[in-house]
Scaffold this active site. Structure first.
Site, PDB file in Angstrom:
ATOM      1  N   ASN A  12       0.154  35.082  38.039  1.00 56.04           N
ATOM      2  CA  ASN A  12       0.656  35.099  36.660  1.00 56.04           C
ATOM      3  C   ASN A  12      -0.559  34.890  35.758  1.00 56.04           C
ATOM      4  OD1 ASN A  12       1.823  34.723  34.201  1.00 56.04           O
ATOM      5  ND2 ASN A  12       2.950  32.867  34.718  1.00 56.04           N
ATOM      6  N   TRP A  13      -1.026  35.991  35.208  1.00 54.87           N
ATOM      7  CA  TRP A  13      -2.232  35.911  34.369  1.00 54.87           C
ATOM      8  C   TRP A  13      -1.951  35.228  33.028  1.00 54.87           C
ATOM      9  CZ3 TRP A  13      -4.684  41.526  34.912  1.00 54.87           C
ATOM     10  CH2 TRP A  13      -5.276  41.637  36.178  1.00 54.87           C
ATOM     11  N   LYS A  14      -0.679  35.060  32.697  1.00 56.47           N
ATOM     12  CA  LYS A  14      -0.302  34.503  31.395  1.00 56.47           C
ATOM     13  C   LYS A  14      -0.998  35.311  30.283  1.00 56.47           C
ATOM     14  CE  LYS A  14       0.685  30.183  33.670  1.00 56.47           C
ATOM     15  NZ  LYS A  14       0.851  28.747  33.591  1.00 56.47           N
ATOM     16  N   HIS A  95      10.169  31.325  33.203  1.00 54.32           N
ATOM     17  CA  HIS A  95       8.977  30.473  33.305  1.00 54.32           C
ATOM     18  C   HIS A  95       9.122  29.302  32.329  1.00 54.32           C
ATOM     19  CE1 HIS A  95       4.868  29.075  33.225  1.00 54.32           C
ATOM     20  NE2 HIS A  95       4.690  29.724  34.355  1.00 54.32           N
ATOM     21  N   GLU A  97       7.125  27.983  30.402  1.00 58.22           N
ATOM     22  CA  GLU A  97       6.530  28.213  29.075  1.00 58.22           C
ATOM     23  C   GLU A  97       7.487  29.016  28.186  1.00 58.22           C
ATOM     24  OE1 GLU A  97       2.833  29.741  30.644  1.00 58.22           O
ATOM     25  OE2 GLU A  97       2.419  27.728  31.417  1.00 58.22           O
ATOM     26  N   GLU A 167       8.446  25.537  40.070  1.00 64.87           N
ATOM     27  CA  GLU A 167       7.240  25.192  39.323  1.00 64.87           C
ATOM     28  C   GLU A 167       7.484  23.898  38.541  1.00 64.87           C
ATOM     29  OE1 GLU A 167       4.524  28.865  38.710  1.00 64.87           O
ATOM     30  OE2 GLU A 167       5.749  28.563  36.939  1.00 64.87           O
ATOM     31  N   GLY A 173      -0.949  23.932  35.279  1.00 58.03           N
ATOM     32  CA  GLY A 173      -2.175  23.895  34.490  1.00 58.03           C
ATOM     33  C   GLY A 173      -2.783  22.510  34.351  1.00 58.03           C
ATOM     34  N   SER A 212      -0.735  24.421  39.823  1.00 55.44           N
ATOM     35  CA  SER A 212      -2.052  23.974  40.282  1.00 55.44           C
ATOM     36  C   SER A 212      -2.318  24.305  41.747  1.00 55.44           C
ATOM     37  CB  SER A 212      -2.235  22.465  40.011  1.00 55.44           C
ATOM     38  OG  SER A 212      -2.218  22.221  38.617  1.00 55.44           O
ATOM     39  N   GLY A 233      -1.237  30.562  38.566  1.00 53.67           N
ATOM     40  CA  GLY A 233      -1.687  30.752  37.191  1.00 53.67           C
ATOM     41  C   GLY A 233      -3.207  30.765  37.115  1.00 53.67           C
ATOM     42  N   GLY A 234      -3.785  29.640  36.743  1.00 50.97           N
ATOM     43  CA  GLY A 234      -5.224  29.562  36.482  1.00 50.97           C
ATOM     44  C   GLY A 234      -6.090  30.148  37.582  1.00 50.97           C
TER      45      GLY A 234
HETATM   46  P1  13P Z   1      -1.284  27.039  37.241  1.00 54.02           P
HETATM   47  O1  13P Z   1      -1.520  27.653  38.606  1.00 54.02           O
HETATM   48  O2  13P Z   1      -2.360  27.328  36.253  1.00 54.02           O
HETATM   49  O3  13P Z   1      -0.940  25.590  37.353  1.00 54.02           O
HETATM   50  O4  13P Z   1       0.019  27.771  36.645  1.00 54.02           O
HETATM   51  C1  13P Z   1       1.158  27.874  37.422  1.00 54.02           C
HETATM   52  C2  13P Z   1       2.094  28.780  36.739  1.00 54.02           C
HETATM   53  O5  13P Z   1       2.650  28.465  35.708  1.00 54.02           O
HETATM   54  C3  13P Z   1       2.319  30.086  37.345  1.00 54.02           C
HETATM   55  O6  13P Z   1       3.412  30.723  36.772  1.00 54.02           O
END
Ligand code: 13P
Length: 251
Positions: A12-14, A95, A97, A167, A173, A212, A233-234
Site C-alpha cells: 500500500n503505497w498510500k 483502511h 486512514e 491492521e 506507521g 510496521s 505500507g512504509g
Molecule cells: P506501515 O507498514 O507503514 O505501518 O503501514 C501499514 C498500512 O497501513 C498498510 O495498509
C-alpha cells in the site's frame, strides 16, 4: 496443523510516488520478482494506475479505495468499473486512514466491498482497533463488528474472493508492530467468526497482517498459523525491503 493458504503480500503505497519514482520501483522489483512464492499486489494512487498497467507483473495492480456507487454526480470519486477498466484486480477498502480521516463507517466499508466484487475486483477489507480500544479490552469487539458488517454485505464466500487484513491502528506507521502472538490471537478470532457462517470459506480465507511489517519481523509474523501474508505500507516504498518481505512469505 492444517496446510496454510498461499500467501498474499500487498503493497500500500498510500499517497506516495511519482512517474519517475514508480518507474524506478518497477525496474528494481520486476527482475527479482519471478522467483517469489506468494501472490503479490501493488496498490498505487489512482492517478498512476493507468501508467503502471501491467508493468509490475507478476505483481497485480490494486487501488487504495473505491466508490460505493456505480456512476454519476459524485465528484472526485472513482468507480470499481473504472478501476477494472485500467487493469486493477484488487482494491483496499476500510483502511483505518479512510475510516478516521474520511469518516467511513462500517456500513460504507461494507457497501464498498460489495461494489468492488460487483465490478470484478477482489476487496482487501481492513479491520483494526485503536490503542485506546485495545487498552480498554475492546479489540475483539471492535474488529468483530467491523467484520460482521462486511459479512452481512458480501458473505464469507465473497470475502474469501478477496482478503481480510488486520491492521491495528496503533501499529500503522509507528514502527511498533503487533507481536506475532498478539496478531495471531486476533487472526484466529477473525477466522473463527467467519467459520461460524462457512467453515470452508474460512479455511480458504487469506488474512493479512499490516502495521510496521519490516524485513526483520516478517518471517516471525508470517509463520503464525492464521497469518497468510501482509499489507505493507512504509516498507513497500523500498523495492528491496518489499522483496525481502515477499520472500518471507513462502507458503
Ligand atoms: P506501515 O507498514 O507503514 O505501518 O503501514 C501499514 C498500512 O497501513 C498498510 O495498509
Amino acid at each position: 496443523m492444517t496446510a496454510k493458504r498461499r500467501a498474499l503480500v500487498a503493497a500500500n503505497w498510500k499517497m506516495n510516488g511519482s512517474l519517475s519514482a514508480n518507474a524506478d520501483w518497477a525496474a528494481a522489483f520486476v527482475p527479482k520478482a519471478a522467483d517469489l512464492r506468494c501472490d503479490v499486489v501493488v496498490c498505487a494512487p489512482f492517478v498512476y494506475l493507468c501508467t503502471l498497467g501491467r508493468s509490475l507483473a507478476p505483481a497485480e495492480l490494486g487501488a487504495q479505495d473505491v466508490s460505493e456507487r456505480t456512476a454519476g454526480a459524485f465528484t472526485g470519486d472513482v468507480s470499481g468499473e473504472m478501476l477494472a477498466d485500467v487493469g486493477c484486480r484488487w482494491v483496499i477498502v476500510g483502511h483505518s486512514e479512510r475510516r478516521q480521516l474520511h469518516g467511513e463507517s462500517d456500513a460504507v466499508v461494507a457497501a464498498k466491498a460489495a461494489r468492488a466484487l460487483q465490478a470484478g475486483l477482489r476487496p482487501i477489507v481492513c479491520v483494526g482497533e485503536t490503542l485506546e480500544q485495545r487498552e480498554a479490552g475492546r479489540t475483539d469487539a471492535v474488529v468483530s463488528a467491523q467484520l460482521a458488517a462486511v459479512l452481512d454485505a458480501i458473505g464469507p464466500e465473497g470475502l474469501s474472493r478477496g482478503a481480510l487484513a488486520y491492521e491495528p491502528v496503533w501499529a500503522i506507521g509507528t514502527g511498533r508492530n503487533a507481536t506475532p502472538a498478539q496478531a495471531q490471537d486476533v487472526h484466529g478470532a477473525l477466522r473463527a467468526q467467519v467459520a461460524r457462517q462457512d467453515p470452508s470459506a474460512a479455511a480458504g480465507l487469506r488474512i493479512l497482517y499490516g502495521g510496521s511489517v519490516k524485513p526483520a519481523n516478517a518471517v516471525e509474523l508470517f509463520s503464525q498459523q492464521d497469518i497468510d501474508g501482509g499489507l505493507i505500507g512504509g516498507a513497500s516504498l523500498s523495492p528491496a525491503d518489499f522483496l525481502a518481505i515477499c520472500a518471507a512469505a513462502r507458503i
